[in-house]
Design a protein around this motif. Sequence first.
Motif, PDB file in Angstrom:
ATOM      1  N   ALA A 435     -39.028  26.748 -21.830  1.00  0.00           N
ATOM      2  CA  ALA A 435     -39.050  26.354 -23.243  1.00  0.00           C
ATOM      3  C   ALA A 435     -39.366  24.858 -23.367  1.00  0.00           C
ATOM      4  N   THR A 436     -39.820  24.453 -24.549  1.00  0.00           N
ATOM      5  CA  THR A 436     -39.965  23.033 -24.844  1.00  0.00           C
ATOM      6  C   THR A 436     -38.758  22.647 -25.688  1.00  0.00           C
ATOM      7  N   VAL A 437     -37.928  21.715 -25.188  1.00  0.00           N
ATOM      8  CA  VAL A 437     -36.683  21.426 -25.909  1.00  0.00           C
ATOM      9  C   VAL A 437     -36.619  19.962 -26.344  1.00  0.00           C
ATOM     10  N   PHE A 438     -35.922  19.732 -27.435  1.00  0.00           N
ATOM     11  CA  PHE A 438     -35.756  18.399 -28.011  1.00  0.00           C
ATOM     12  C   PHE A 438     -34.255  18.081 -27.989  1.00  0.00           C
ATOM     13  N   PRO A 439     -33.768  17.397 -26.935  1.00  0.00           N
ATOM     14  CA  PRO A 439     -32.318  17.218 -26.761  1.00  0.00           C
ATOM     15  C   PRO A 439     -31.639  16.436 -27.884  1.00  0.00           C
ATOM     16  N   THR A 440     -32.326  15.488 -28.491  1.00  0.00           N
ATOM     17  CA  THR A 440     -31.672  14.668 -29.507  1.00  0.00           C
ATOM     18  C   THR A 440     -31.374  15.476 -30.767  1.00  0.00           C
ATOM     19  N   ILE A 441     -32.297  16.337 -31.139  1.00  0.00           N
ATOM     20  CA  ILE A 441     -32.098  17.100 -32.373  1.00  0.00           C
ATOM     21  C   ILE A 441     -31.586  18.513 -32.106  1.00  0.00           C
ATOM     22  N   GLY A 462     -44.902   3.498 -38.326  1.00  0.00           N
ATOM     23  CA  GLY A 462     -45.568   3.189 -37.064  1.00  0.00           C
ATOM     24  C   GLY A 462     -44.641   3.061 -35.872  1.00  0.00           C
ATOM     25  N   GLN A 463     -43.315   3.126 -36.132  1.00  0.00           N
ATOM     26  CA  GLN A 463     -42.397   3.014 -34.993  1.00  0.00           C
ATOM     27  C   GLN A 463     -42.147   4.370 -34.351  1.00  0.00           C
ATOM     28  N   ASP A 464     -41.680   4.310 -33.084  1.00  0.00           N
ATOM     29  CA  ASP A 464     -41.385   5.561 -32.383  1.00  0.00           C
ATOM     30  C   ASP A 464     -40.315   6.361 -33.130  1.00  0.00           C
ATOM     31  N   ASP A 465     -40.522   7.638 -33.231  1.00  0.00           N
ATOM     32  CA  ASP A 465     -39.485   8.502 -33.795  1.00  0.00           C
ATOM     33  C   ASP A 465     -38.599   8.967 -32.641  1.00  0.00           C
ATOM     34  N   GLN A 466     -37.390   8.386 -32.565  1.00  0.00           N
ATOM     35  CA  GLN A 466     -36.500   8.662 -31.428  1.00  0.00           C
ATOM     36  C   GLN A 466     -36.132  10.138 -31.326  1.00  0.00           C
ATOM     37  N   ARG A 467     -36.262  10.855 -32.430  1.00  0.00           N
ATOM     38  CA  ARG A 467     -35.867  12.269 -32.422  1.00  0.00           C
ATOM     39  C   ARG A 467     -36.864  13.141 -31.661  1.00  0.00           C
ATOM     40  N   THR A 468     -38.025  12.565 -31.299  1.00  0.00           N
ATOM     41  CA  THR A 468     -39.035  13.399 -30.654  1.00  0.00           C
ATOM     42  C   THR A 468     -38.915  13.431 -29.130  1.00  0.00           C
ATOM     43  N   LEU A 469     -37.801  12.892 -28.621  1.00  0.00           N
ATOM     44  CA  LEU A 469     -37.564  13.035 -27.178  1.00  0.00           C
ATOM     45  C   LEU A 469     -37.623  14.534 -26.866  1.00  0.00           C
ATOM     46  N   HIS A 470     -38.429  14.892 -25.876  1.00  0.00           N
ATOM     47  CA  HIS A 470     -38.554  16.328 -25.575  1.00  0.00           C
ATOM     48  C   HIS A 470     -38.813  16.551 -24.082  1.00  0.00           C
TER      49      HIS A 470
END
Length: 504
Positions: A435-441, A462-470
Amino acid sequence: EFYSSIDHMTKLVATERDLIQSFKDYVTVEEAHVAHLKSCLQLVESFPRDFPEDLEKYISNPLTAYKLVRRLKSEWMMVETVTKLSPAPEFLDSLSVKFQQIPSDEDLDGVALGLVRLQETYRLQPKNILEGGLMEVGNVETLSTDEAFHVATVAHKNLKFHYAYLWMLEALKQLEEGRVARVTKKEVINFLAPFSFQMGDLAQAIYLTEQLLKLDPNDFNAANHLKFYEHMKESIQRNRTETPASGAHIYVPSFPMEQQSYEALCRGEGIKMTPRRQRALFCRYSTGGRNPRLIYAPMKEEDEWDQPQITRYHDFISDKEIDTIKQLSRPKLARAMVLDHITGRNFSAEIRVSKSTWLTEDEDPVVSRVNQRIADVTGLDMQMAEELQVANYGIGGQYEPHYDSKLANDSEFEAVGGRIATTLIYMSDVNMGGATVFPTIGAALQPEKGSAVVWYNLLQNGQDDQRTLHAACPVLVGNKWVSNKWIRERGQEFRRRCALSESE
Ligand SMILES: O=C(O)CCC(=O)C(=O)O
Ligand SMILES: [Fe+2]
């Protein structure tokens, strides 16, 4: 190396089949050779062996002399030639060429470590693996004692002590059941006894060391160890408050929260979507804002996640297109690299176990067609997008949590900006795992062949969206193929407007 891609592993099946045939041919030739040797032997055995006392008289017969010299010159020379003859040099040569295709030690340890990594992520005991956990695909496999022993030593070398211990116990159990193996009980116990002590099981360390002494009463090391363990036991019993020294060496891996959450999501646990939010997720037909290419064939669009938005497009790519893309990639697949932010160099690492390559539009019209479709559904400008990346995951293949947008030291960065959006195309289903998982969300996306998911890595400011850690979870059973398209910031100014507030 082979183990990072299932696709390359399948070639090994052909290699093995080929080796069996060559070896069979070789044995046939050897048999013919031995038959020849036997006929020579028969011939020389028919030579006279009982010579009279008076050899001088015997040899003075010219016929006898002639026959002896002739035998030595002719028949024995023939024997010399025949025995020296390498019966099938061409077979031996071709065999040694074929041996070059045999996996390296690194490959062997790689597949073993892959197995252990799967155990960690999916919390599998050797028992789960041996007794059917992985049988869904209809092929029943089990590990021999020697294989269990090998997995244990690889796990140990890689500091995966918990699983090393469990596999070593499995090997011992099998030996006690009387299984035939190359590894001996003594070797296993020699490993396991001090290991039990380190794992905090003093009673077992003593029991096993006693077993060692039973196998070999003169084992000096075992006798010494036993004395030490007995001493430990006494001192623990004498002073119950004294912390036992056993266990002092136990390696307790401390995972950062993100890692734990990643593995839980991979196991299908900890998905953070409340029913209320779930009800607000929809499916619809999308024409990409009245895009002429989509008006007559709208895309099946589904909300996968709300914050941040992750959208899935079903039937995004056909099976035929997938076959073409795989075909184009196969000869080019190489171990995927990760970027070292400090040195700016690429390297191969356990955090990303897959093989990947890039496809350009001039390679096949399918590539441009897929790129165009990505442009149509995202409404973004593809001029500055990266080429299409294709990846194939092997046994235990994975990509640990990362941000696609993080591109420090990227020389292109200045020119085309960060990776504003990711389009991830699933080109296969995966039987288990992957699976592709997003641990933060707390999101988990299951691979679904032919579908594509899209998300923004950058906020509108334009800043990194921290929620997209995957992360890509390890593949447990199956062959995972994906395609990535990373779209850059530059060129999107009029497509995705900047936000008015700081944090959007
Ligand atoms: O394969 C996946 O599920 C995700 C791959 C990924 O995140 C990447 O290649 O950057
Ligand atoms: Fe990624």
